[in-house]
Design a protein around this motif. Sequence first.
Motif, PDB file in Angstrom:
ATOM      1  N   MET A 101      47.427  39.564   8.695  1.00  0.00           N
ATOM      2  CA  MET A 101      47.938  40.694   9.231  1.00  0.00           C
ATOM      3  C   MET A 101      47.181  41.408  10.122  1.00  0.00           C
ATOM      4  O   MET A 101      47.501  42.290  10.927  1.00  0.00           O
ATOM      5  CB  MET A 101      48.268  41.368   7.890  1.00  0.00           C
ATOM      6  N   GLY A 102      45.739  41.689   9.718  1.00  0.00           N
ATOM      7  CA  GLY A 102      44.660  42.268  10.564  1.00  0.00           C
ATOM      8  C   GLY A 102      44.690  41.663  12.058  1.00  0.00           C
ATOM      9  O   GLY A 102      44.726  42.649  13.018  1.00  0.00           O
ATOM     10  N   TYR A 103      44.669  40.366  12.170  1.00  0.00           N
ATOM     11  CA  TYR A 103      44.671  40.004  13.397  1.00  0.00           C
ATOM     12  C   TYR A 103      46.088  40.359  14.223  1.00  0.00           C
ATOM     13  O   TYR A 103      45.842  40.473  15.440  1.00  0.00           O
ATOM     14  CB  TYR A 103      44.514  38.355  13.522  1.00  0.00           C
ATOM     15  N   PHE A 167      37.889  45.310  13.154  1.00  0.00           N
ATOM     16  CA  PHE A 167      36.920  44.229  13.469  1.00  0.00           C
ATOM     17  C   PHE A 167      37.627  43.271  14.638  1.00  0.00           C
ATOM     18  O   PHE A 167      36.851  42.983  15.701  1.00  0.00           O
ATOM     19  CB  PHE A 167      36.737  43.429  12.344  1.00  0.00           C
ATOM     20  N   PHE A 168      38.900  42.977  14.627  1.00  0.00           N
ATOM     21  CA  PHE A 168      39.528  42.097  15.685  1.00  0.00           C
ATOM     22  C   PHE A 168      39.371  42.560  16.745  1.00  0.00           C
ATOM     23  O   PHE A 168      39.421  42.178  17.949  1.00  0.00           O
ATOM     24  CB  PHE A 168      40.714  41.341  14.970  1.00  0.00           C
ATOM     25  N   LYS A 169      39.764  43.868  16.533  1.00  0.00           N
ATOM     26  CA  LYS A 169      39.978  44.710  18.114  1.00  0.00           C
ATOM     27  C   LYS A 169      38.937  45.074  18.697  1.00  0.00           C
ATOM     28  O   LYS A 169      38.825  45.053  19.823  1.00  0.00           O
ATOM     29  CB  LYS A 169      40.838  45.952  17.468  1.00  0.00           C
ATOM     30  N   THR A 170      37.825  45.258  18.046  1.00  0.00           N
ATOM     31  CA  THR A 170      36.496  45.793  18.654  1.00  0.00           C
ATOM     32  C   THR A 170      35.329  44.513  18.830  1.00  0.00           C
ATOM     33  O   THR A 170      34.584  44.632  19.663  1.00  0.00           O
ATOM     34  CB  THR A 170      35.653  46.659  17.943  1.00  0.00           C
ATOM     35  N   LYS A 200      33.194  34.579  10.344  1.00  0.00           N
ATOM     36  CA  LYS A 200      33.074  34.401   9.321  1.00  0.00           C
ATOM     37  C   LYS A 200      32.306  35.538   8.432  1.00  0.00           C
ATOM     38  O   LYS A 200      32.496  35.862   7.311  1.00  0.00           O
ATOM     39  CB  LYS A 200      31.569  33.474   9.243  1.00  0.00           C
ATOM     40  N   PRO A 201      31.453  36.579   9.167  1.00  0.00           N
ATOM     41  CA  PRO A 201      31.020  37.818   8.315  1.00  0.00           C
ATOM     42  C   PRO A 201      32.190  38.470   7.832  1.00  0.00           C
ATOM     43  O   PRO A 201      32.062  39.193   6.604  1.00  0.00           O
ATOM     44  CB  PRO A 201      30.400  38.675   9.423  1.00  0.00           C
ATOM     45  N   LEU A 202      33.108  38.751   8.607  1.00  0.00           N
ATOM     46  CA  LEU A 202      34.556  39.491   8.124  1.00  0.00           C
ATOM     47  C   LEU A 202      35.249  38.776   6.887  1.00  0.00           C
ATOM     48  O   LEU A 202      35.515  39.477   5.785  1.00  0.00           O
ATOM     49  CB  LEU A 202      35.358  39.702   9.356  1.00  0.00           C
TER      50      LEU A 202
END
Length: 303
Positions: A101-103, A167-170, A200-202
């Motif tokens: 969903m975040g992606y 995270f994905f956006k930045t 992987k950190p996310l």
Amino acid sequence: MKAKSSFRINRIHPVTNGVFNLLFVLLAASAILPVVLVFMISISSEESIRLVGYSFFPAQLSGKAYQFLWNERQTIFSAFFTSVFVTCVGTVLGVSVTTAMGYSLSRPNFKLKGFYTTVIFIPMLFGGGMVASYVVNANILGLRNKIWVLILPLMVSSYNIVICKTFFKTSIPDSIIESAKIDGATQMRTFLSIVIPISKPLFATIALFLSFGYWNDWFLSSLYISDSKLISLQALLNNIMRSLEYMANNPSAGVSLQQYKAQMPGESVRMAIAIVIVIPIACAYPFFQKYFISGLTIGAVKG
């Protein structure tokens, strides 16, 4: 000469270094000593607890609390495996759904981005309340006394979705996504083959949040579960903390209720089961820790 001057400016003064070390030692002690105290209480005799109270140095050691838990191993192991199953399955499903969903929301060409962002943002400000949640989960979905009632309500969090989206956006360069599109990769292939390996950190962070949430949750089990075979370990601890009669009313040693109550170590058994709960999740933490200090997209884009 210039490098030597820069070294002098950037180096840490020995006194400052000593203060930092002392601070870290105190912080570590504040986290470790309570666990040590709980363990010492768990191996203290009831007489020692009555005489000296909670102490790092009990007057008399005793293993009756752990012997009591071993005698109740059927109940303890059943609750333990329920918690392990819920934590593992819930974490895997939660990480999969949350990151997907975040992606999706981080992609600028996603047509329903604004609508779903609003839908996800509203629960961060407003909640339906306990009654509404209970009606939906128990009456409408029919999840009462089912293992899924311990998994689904905690699986997706608006807060975690926002973390993933940010995270994905930045942190994921658009050039990587565009290169994958040029090579003919679908969105799913891009996500699985490109985004996941460099995120992987996310994934570790979200998995850590979810695993802690599932493992420490007792409220859902207390609210929706009345079947003793499905109760979680944390709910079992909560029942014991409220009243040791929960264990006394479910004796497995073949003795009378009065004899069973007389044999039960009170305070020490509470602490013993707390140790049983803490150890598994404490052992799982080091597997996530290494990803917190690793680089996120180092080397992903060159030139």
